[in-house]
Design a protein around this motif. Structure first.
Motif, mmCIF file in Angstrom:
data_model
loop_
_atom_site.group_PDB
_atom_site.id
_atom_site.type_symbol
_atom_site.label_atom_id
_atom_site.label_comp_id
_atom_site.label_asym_id
_atom_site.label_seq_id
_atom_site.Cartn_x
_atom_site.Cartn_y
_atom_site.Cartn_z
ATOM 1 N N ILE A 107 6.319 -4.820 -8.940
ATOM 2 C CA ILE A 107 5.489 -4.976 -10.118
ATOM 3 C C ILE A 107 5.619 -6.399 -10.657
ATOM 4 C CG2 ILE A 107 5.048 -4.088 -12.446
ATOM 5 C CD1 ILE A 107 6.685 -1.539 -11.412
ATOM 6 N N ASP A 108 4.476 -7.046 -10.871
ATOM 7 C CA ASP A 108 4.411 -8.387 -11.480
ATOM 8 C C ASP A 108 5.335 -9.409 -10.819
ATOM 9 O OD1 ASP A 108 2.527 -7.511 -13.348
ATOM 10 O OD2 ASP A 108 4.101 -6.836 -14.725
ATOM 11 N N PRO A 109 5.209 -9.625 -9.500
ATOM 12 C CA PRO A 109 6.074 -10.625 -8.867
ATOM 13 C C PRO A 109 5.753 -12.043 -9.358
ATOM 14 C CG PRO A 109 4.409 -9.866 -7.326
ATOM 15 C CD PRO A 109 4.279 -9.020 -8.560
ATOM 16 N N VAL A 110 6.805 -12.849 -9.485
ATOM 17 C CA VAL A 110 6.689 -14.252 -9.877
ATOM 18 C C VAL A 110 7.441 -15.072 -8.837
ATOM 19 C CG1 VAL A 110 7.250 -15.968 -11.629
ATOM 20 C CG2 VAL A 110 6.559 -13.669 -12.324
ATOM 21 N N VAL A 111 6.770 -16.085 -8.274
ATOM 22 C CA VAL A 111 7.379 -16.968 -7.278
ATOM 23 C C VAL A 111 7.281 -18.396 -7.792
ATOM 24 C CG1 VAL A 111 7.290 -17.797 -4.900
ATOM 25 C CG2 VAL A 111 6.696 -15.408 -5.414
ATOM 26 N N LYS A 112 8.411 -19.082 -7.869
ATOM 27 C CA LYS A 112 8.456 -20.487 -8.276
ATOM 28 C C LYS A 112 9.151 -21.273 -7.183
ATOM 29 C CE LYS A 112 6.867 -19.891 -12.496
ATOM 30 N NZ LYS A 112 5.677 -20.479 -13.021
ATOM 31 N N VAL A 113 8.466 -22.301 -6.659
ATOM 32 C CA VAL A 113 9.017 -23.129 -5.586
ATOM 33 C C VAL A 113 9.347 -24.499 -6.151
ATOM 34 C CG1 VAL A 113 8.573 -24.145 -3.318
ATOM 35 C CG2 VAL A 113 7.678 -21.868 -3.867
ATOM 36 N N PHE A 114 10.547 -24.983 -5.834
ATOM 37 C CA PHE A 114 11.034 -26.285 -6.277
ATOM 38 C C PHE A 114 11.530 -27.041 -5.046
ATOM 39 C CE2 PHE A 114 11.779 -23.082 -9.526
ATOM 40 C CZ PHE A 114 11.141 -23.636 -10.624
ATOM 41 N N GLY A 115 10.617 -27.716 -4.357
ATOM 42 C CA GLY A 115 10.998 -28.429 -3.133
ATOM 43 C C GLY A 115 11.461 -27.460 -2.065
ATOM 44 N N ASP A 116 12.740 -27.547 -1.704
ATOM 45 C CA ASP A 116 13.314 -26.673 -0.679
ATOM 46 C C ASP A 116 14.081 -25.500 -1.276
ATOM 47 O OD1 ASP A 116 12.315 -28.042 1.527
ATOM 48 O OD2 ASP A 116 13.977 -29.472 1.537
ATOM 49 N N ALA A 117 13.764 -25.149 -2.518
ATOM 50 C CA ALA A 117 14.384 -23.991 -3.171
ATOM 51 C C ALA A 117 13.281 -23.162 -3.833
ATOM 52 C CB ALA A 117 15.404 -24.439 -4.213
ATOM 53 N N ALA A 118 13.527 -21.878 -3.963
ATOM 54 C CA ALA A 118 12.546 -21.003 -4.605
ATOM 55 C C ALA A 118 13.261 -19.849 -5.295
ATOM 56 C CB ALA A 118 11.557 -20.454 -3.581
ATOM 57 N N VAL A 119 12.634 -19.379 -6.360
ATOM 58 C CA VAL A 119 13.113 -18.215 -7.097
ATOM 59 C C VAL A 119 11.998 -17.176 -7.084
ATOM 60 C CG1 VAL A 119 13.893 -17.349 -9.332
ATOM 61 C CG2 VAL A 119 14.587 -19.625 -8.571
ATOM 62 N N VAL A 120 12.343 -15.944 -6.781
ATOM 63 C CA VAL A 120 11.378 -14.843 -6.762
ATOM 64 C C VAL A 120 11.927 -13.725 -7.641
ATOM 65 C CG1 VAL A 120 10.221 -13.127 -5.323
ATOM 66 C CG2 VAL A 120 10.660 -15.427 -4.423
ATOM 67 N N ALA A 121 11.112 -13.264 -8.580
ATOM 68 C CA ALA A 121 11.534 -12.180 -9.472
ATOM 69 C C ALA A 121 10.428 -11.130 -9.529
ATOM 70 C CB ALA A 121 11.818 -12.713 -10.868
ATOM 71 N N TYR A 122 10.827 -9.878 -9.600
ATOM 72 C CA TYR A 122 9.856 -8.792 -9.735
ATOM 73 C C TYR A 122 10.572 -7.543 -10.248
ATOM 74 C CZ TYR A 122 11.850 -7.490 -5.219
ATOM 75 O OH TYR A 122 12.717 -7.172 -4.215
#
Length: 66
Positions: free
Chosen positions: A9-24
């Motif tokens: 539900i409501d996934p959020v993906v944030k990419v910062f160069g060679d790193a990423a955060v995924v929350a849902y």
């Protein structure tokens, strides 16, 4: 265990160069030992990209407050 349902539900993906955060948030139902269990919560993953491949290097799970 046998997973009967899984819903993200409501996934959020944030990419910062060679790193990423995924929350849902998620909801799931599964059967284990003849018992049906329903659960839900929030998952937060941290990924790094190395040699063109994404690797999960951190995972934090929180159940929904009751």
């Amino acid at each position: 265990a046998r997973i009967d349902t899984w819903r993200e539900i409501d996934p959020v993906v944030k990419v910062f160069g060679d790193a990423a955060v995924v929350a849902y948030d998620f909801e799931m139902a599964f059967e284990m030992g003849g018992q049906r269990i329903e659960a839900g919560g929030r998952d937060l993953f941290f990924f790094v990209r190395e040699n063109g491949r994404w690797w999960a290097v951190g995972d934090q799970y929180s159940p929904y407050p009751r």
